[in-house]
Design an enzyme around this catalytic site. Sequence first.
Site, PDB file in Angstrom:
ATOM      1  N   SER A  95      13.156  -7.050  23.782  1.00 51.17           N
ATOM      2  CA  SER A  95      14.403  -6.311  24.020  1.00 51.17           C
ATOM      3  C   SER A  95      14.508  -5.047  23.182  1.00 51.17           C
ATOM      4  O   SER A  95      15.526  -4.348  23.257  1.00 51.17           O
ATOM      5  CB  SER A  95      15.606  -7.213  23.741  1.00 51.17           C
TER       6      SER A  95
ATOM      7  N   THR B 265      19.930  -6.401  22.076  1.00 45.82           N
ATOM      8  CA  THR B 265      19.955  -5.286  21.130  1.00 45.82           C
ATOM      9  C   THR B 265      19.912  -5.763  19.680  1.00 45.82           C
ATOM     10  O   THR B 265      20.635  -6.689  19.318  1.00 45.82           O
ATOM     11  CB  THR B 265      21.271  -4.510  21.326  1.00 45.82           C
TER      12      THR B 265
ATOM     13  N   THR C 298      17.354  -0.652  21.028  1.00 52.32           N
ATOM     14  CA  THR C 298      17.216  -1.525  22.206  1.00 52.32           C
ATOM     15  C   THR C 298      16.320  -0.883  23.261  1.00 52.32           C
ATOM     16  O   THR C 298      16.169   0.343  23.304  1.00 52.32           O
ATOM     17  CB  THR C 298      18.609  -1.783  22.830  1.00 52.32           C
TER      18      THR C 298
ATOM     19  N   ARG D 132      19.278   4.784  33.329  1.00 55.73           N
ATOM     20  CA  ARG D 132      20.467   4.091  32.797  1.00 55.73           C
ATOM     21  C   ARG D 132      20.419   4.056  31.258  1.00 55.73           C
ATOM     22  O   ARG D 132      19.411   3.782  30.653  1.00 55.73           O
ATOM     23  CB  ARG D 132      20.513   2.669  33.344  1.00 55.73           C
TER      24      ARG D 132
ATOM     25  N   THR E 133      26.160  -5.928  20.754  1.00 56.03           N
ATOM     26  CA  THR E 133      25.015  -6.354  21.559  1.00 56.03           C
ATOM     27  C   THR E 133      25.564  -6.884  22.879  1.00 56.03           C
ATOM     28  O   THR E 133      26.753  -7.204  22.979  1.00 56.03           O
ATOM     29  CB  THR E 133      24.204  -7.429  20.810  1.00 56.03           C
ATOM     30  N   GLY E 134      24.711  -6.948  23.881  1.00 57.67           N
ATOM     31  CA  GLY E 134      25.168  -7.454  25.176  1.00 57.67           C
ATOM     32  C   GLY E 134      25.253  -6.340  26.205  1.00 57.67           C
ATOM     33  O   GLY E 134      24.596  -5.299  26.069  1.00 57.67           O
TER      34      GLY E 134
HETATM   35  N1  GLY Z   1      23.443  -3.356  24.612  1.00 63.24           N
HETATM   36  C1  GLY Z   1      22.286  -2.840  25.194  1.00 63.24           C
HETATM   37  C2  GLY Z   1      22.490  -2.203  26.483  1.00 63.24           C
HETATM   38  O1  GLY Z   1      23.372  -2.546  27.237  1.00 63.24           O
HETATM   39  O2  GLY Z   1      21.709  -1.330  26.803  1.00 63.24           O
END
Ligand code: GLY
Length: 334
Positions: free
Chosen positions: A91, A193, A211, A221, A244-245
């Site tokens: 990740s 992340t 991340t 994106r 994170t998330g």
């Molecule tokens: N938190 C990492 C992302 O959504 O890219």
Amino acid sequence: MNRRKFIKDASLAGIAVTSTVTVAACASESEKKPEIAATVNVDPVRPLVIATWDVKKSTAKAWEVLYQGGSSLDAVEQGVMVEEADPNSMSVGKGGLPDRDGNVTLDACIMDKHGNCGAVVYLKNVTHAISVARKVMEDTPHVMLAGDGAEMFAYKKGFQKENLLTEKSKKAWEEWKVESKYKPIINIENHDTIGMLAIDKNGDLAGACTTSGLAYKMAGRVGDSPIIGSGLFVDNEIGAAVATGLGEEVVKTVGSFLVVELMRQGKSPQEACEEAIKRIVNKPNSNYKDFQVGYIALNKNGETGAYSIHEHFSVTKHQANSNENIKSSFFNKG
Ligand code: GLY
């Protein structure tokens, strides 16, 4: 080094080994990992480092920097670099899961005690996105560089070009392509992340966030992680927070800034993380059951907090006598 010697050395180095009263059950009371809750410190705890997820090697590296008297900024950079360099960590950095076209693109940001910050978005072919972000902060008049510009800047600063798509992440991508389902994966391999916050022996705060973003995302994106205030925020007078998330949901509430502002209003780090999660789940028509968001926070006293929407988020905390992964408390009890 055994624990006793470590504590003795810490005292010799003038590092405070302070007592902390944790409101949640502690490990000795239960075989289970304790849920982190608001902590009430007798004295400021410093130095100290916390990070999202189970990243004890990263917090150990950051601690080594802090223990030797290094700054919180050096500690968080070097700490998250451990995960960025690990090809098995899917990740972040090398080995991160690619976008739907098979390109690994990295996002990262860093923030220091003065409120200076640097970020890179959509960075390809360079493992240590966090260090490129630091160079943006220190060596340019800008806050953020993107895509080819960020990559060219990195090469000018001496970073090496590398293929970030490992056999393992390529195989995972090829398996994903069979159905190509585009849906956030909650707690992807319990590791998303990497965000890290530290307070050094001078009481100064810094934070880092890195991340490879949402797995199999659309090309181009960018999530919350490189966005100052969303993925990360540090205010050296108050505290710091990192997320994170699912980045889209963090951006919509400017999550990390919100956590720090809630601490400014008097909330503990734990209360602030909980309130920031509630802002997401309490939105009208929130589909929070389908995604994860987690926050960790640290204030000037070395008090910490962690909270997520769903179970299985955790925080790793390294202080003088321990480097421990602690289960976070969470909103969705089913
Ligand atoms: N938190 C990492 C992302 O959504 O890219």
